[in-house]
Design an enzyme around this catalytic site. Structure first.
Site, PDB file in Angstrom:
ATOM      1  N   GLU A 118     -17.244-100.650 -38.072  1.00 36.32           N
ATOM      2  CA  GLU A 118     -15.780-101.182 -37.438  1.00 36.32           C
ATOM      3  C   GLU A 118     -14.980-101.491 -38.684  1.00 36.32           C
ATOM      4  OE1 GLU A 118     -12.566-102.046 -36.164  1.00 36.32           O
ATOM      5  OE2 GLU A 118     -14.288-101.754 -34.859  1.00 36.32           O
TER       6      GLU A 118
ATOM      7  N   TYR B  53     -16.851 -97.599 -34.183  1.00 33.04           N
ATOM      8  CA  TYR B  53     -16.054 -98.346 -33.449  1.00 33.04           C
ATOM      9  C   TYR B  53     -16.611 -99.510 -32.906  1.00 33.04           C
ATOM     10  CZ  TYR B  53     -14.297 -93.595 -34.092  1.00 33.04           C
ATOM     11  OH  TYR B  53     -13.858 -92.332 -34.593  1.00 33.04           O
TER      12      TYR B  53
ATOM     13  N   GLN C 115     -12.770-105.980 -24.290  1.00 35.96           N
ATOM     14  CA  GLN C 115     -12.533-105.369 -22.852  1.00 35.96           C
ATOM     15  C   GLN C 115     -11.888-106.279 -22.033  1.00 35.96           C
ATOM     16  OE1 GLN C 115     -12.736-102.246 -22.448  1.00 35.96           O
ATOM     17  NE2 GLN C 115     -14.433-101.497 -23.294  1.00 35.96           N
TER      18      GLN C 115
ATOM     19  N   CYS D 273     -11.910 -94.495 -22.639  1.00 40.32           N
ATOM     20  CA  CYS D 273     -10.687 -94.893 -21.597  1.00 40.32           C
ATOM     21  C   CYS D 273      -9.742 -93.802 -21.385  1.00 40.32           C
ATOM     22  CB  CYS D 273     -10.213 -96.095 -21.938  1.00 40.32           C
ATOM     23  SG  CYS D 273      -9.271 -96.233 -23.527  1.00 40.32           S
TER      24      CYS D 273
END
Length: 507
Positions: free
Chosen positions: A373, A352, A326, A456
């Site tokens: 992942e 994820y 991030q 997002c």
């Protein structure tokens, strides 16, 4: 006046009209109308806020024309703010900087509400939380490298163009990135390093995102400012520079070329570390095809180690500029805390997972976290972080694509969870495109009682929530977080709970 089903005559670039701005669209542009002899036409308005009326000039004459307000007869003074960046224009990446802070947060909350409403989802959207200051929050940056009149430029493409805008001193970046970018520009000029695309069109004005004067606006709208034609790409030339800063002020820099080779890169790396002691790492790697930043292959260290240390949530991670993390450290701390509270304890399935920043936060109270992942280097970084935190026994990492796992290897997932129905919650944090249908359908078959979805992109979030609601879930709340201050983007945490009966599990 034309009938409602008639399309008004196409506008011409340079035409001046009176426009009334009615709202903001999802990208932060004003949405308004102009009255023509052939009827009322919808338009988009740069630098326009709801309630404003004024004279505007047509910049782009497409299906929905784009105009720029030149003079306002009526202004939304209570919502308008003096931009915090002196180089800001309505075409800057931080598109909302002309809105006051309160209005920015209201816009983002309305943006989330509209996305859910478009899919018929009724959910309470909380006020937007803003954990970080509006400037100096961005901990990573990627620059296009170009040369203009003998001067090296580290920049980004202006909206809707391939004109490179200098961005070395962007005030959104953390200070160490700005210092490293300015020093690197000076070093590249002195050492004449080959560039992959040395002479693309480069902005000739100082404004961030586009010129401000009508004549310059129209010049760019008709093809961009004058400059040398772009030459063919050089395989061994510098194309991109990626930077990552840590909370301790250390910076990792990656130099990227199409071939992965760069004559003189060693000299540049040593000079940069000497000029900026905060630069702990300089590496070399491949750029991807077209506008793809990172290509295949690992980063090769030129000076220092490839990775730098970052601490988030009390846990230590080793990051390279290539690994996703991030960009807003303070906002990520807040967001992960909210996700942890929503997920609760017990066994948690995380999809994820990236380098494990949220994984380890969840593992602090959960009995077990199964983290999925697909990117190998991210999984290795996550495993190392879990081991150093003493959480290796409580976290099980699966290196796999989430959709492929549900579609073809569901038993592997069930075994990791300890049997069907053992997961008390699932936590999702997919890329902007959202989840594949196979992932959402697989979660519904597992019958996980609670899903915490971090996104997002409000549009793909709402689309995926609608699919989960059709499979027996209800969305109980949505919590927006201002992870990207001054821009139109917003992060959202949505919580879903099982309301219907679960379908049969995967075979």
């Amino acid at each position: 006046m034309s009938r409602p089903d008639q399309r008004p005559k196409r506008l011409k670039v340079g035409t001046r009209l009176t426009v009334t701005v009615e709202a903001l669209d999802a990208s932060g542009l004003g949405r308004g109308r102009v009255d023509l002899a052939s009827g009322s036409a919808p338009v988009l308005v740069e630098d326009g806020l709801p309630g404003e009326v004024g004279e505007a000039v047509v910049l782009y004459a497409g299906r929905t024309p784009v105009l720029r307000l030149l003079r306002r007869r009526r202004t939304a003074a209570e919502r308008r703010a003096q931009p915090l960046c002196p180089r800001w224009t309505p075409r800057s990446p931080c598109r909302l900087m002309h809105l006051c802070r309160t209005a920015q947060l209201e816009f983002k909350r309305a943006r989330v509400r509209a996305a859910f409403a478009a899919h018929g989802i009724e959910v309470e959207v909380a006020p937007v939380e803003a954990p970080s200051p509006p400037l100096g929050w961005r901990a990573s940056a990627t620059f296009i490298v170009a040369r203009h009149k003998g001067t090296v430029v580290l920049g980004a493409y202006r909206r809707r163009t391939h004109v490179v805008q200098p961005m070395e001193a962007c005030p959104l970046h953390e200070g160490p990135i700005t210092r490293a970018a300015l020093a690197l520009r000076t070093i590249l000029e002195a050492q004449s390093l080959p560039l992959a695309n040395p002479q693309p069109p480069v902005a000739s004005d100082d404004a961030c995102g586009g010129p401000g004067e009508p004549a310059a606006l129209l010049e760019e709208a008709r093809g961009g400012p004058p400059g040398s034609a772009a030459s063919g790409p050089a395989a061994d030339g510098l194309k991109y520079v990626a930077m990552r800063a840590s909370g301790a002020g250390r910076v990792a820099v990656a130099l990227l070329s199409p071939s992965g080779r760069l004559p003189g890169a060693d000299r540049v790396a040593e000079a940069l570390r000497a000029a900026v002691p905060a630069v702990a790492s300089v590496s070399l790697g491949h750029s991807g095809p077209g506008d793809v930043i990172f290509g295949d292959g690992a980063l090769v260290p030129l000076a220092g180690e490839v990775a730098i240390e970052e601490v988030l949530g009390g846990h230590r991670f080793l990051l390279t500029p290539r690994l996703f993390f991030q960009v807003n450290r303070l906002a990520a701390e807040y967001l992960h805390g909210r996700a942890k509270a929503a997920a609760g304890g017990g066994c948690i399935l995380e999809l994820y997972a990236g380098v494990g920043a949220l994984t380890l936060r969840l593992a602090g109270e959960a009995q077990r976290v199964v983290a999925v992942e697909r990117v190998g280097p991210a999984v290795r970084a996550a495993r190392q972080a879990a081991a150093e935190a003493g959480l290796a026994e409580r976290v099980h990492f699966i290196e796999a694509d989430a959709a492929a796992l549900f579609s073809g290897d569901a038993r592997r997932l069930q075994e990791a969870l300890g049997g069907r129905g053992s997961a008390g919650a699932a936590v999702l944090n997919p890329p902007r495109k959202g989840c594949a249908p196979a992932v959402l359908d697989g979660l519904a078959r597992l019958g996980v009682p609670r899903i915490v979805y971090v996104s997002c992109n409000p549009d793909t979030l709402a689309r995926d929530v609608a699919r989960l609601c059709a499979a027996g879930y209800g969305c109980v709340r949505a919590e927006p977080v201002d992870l990207f201050p001054e821009s139109e983007h917003v992060e959202v945490l949505a919580v879903l709970e099982r309301t219907g009966s679960a379908a049969s599990g995967p075979a």
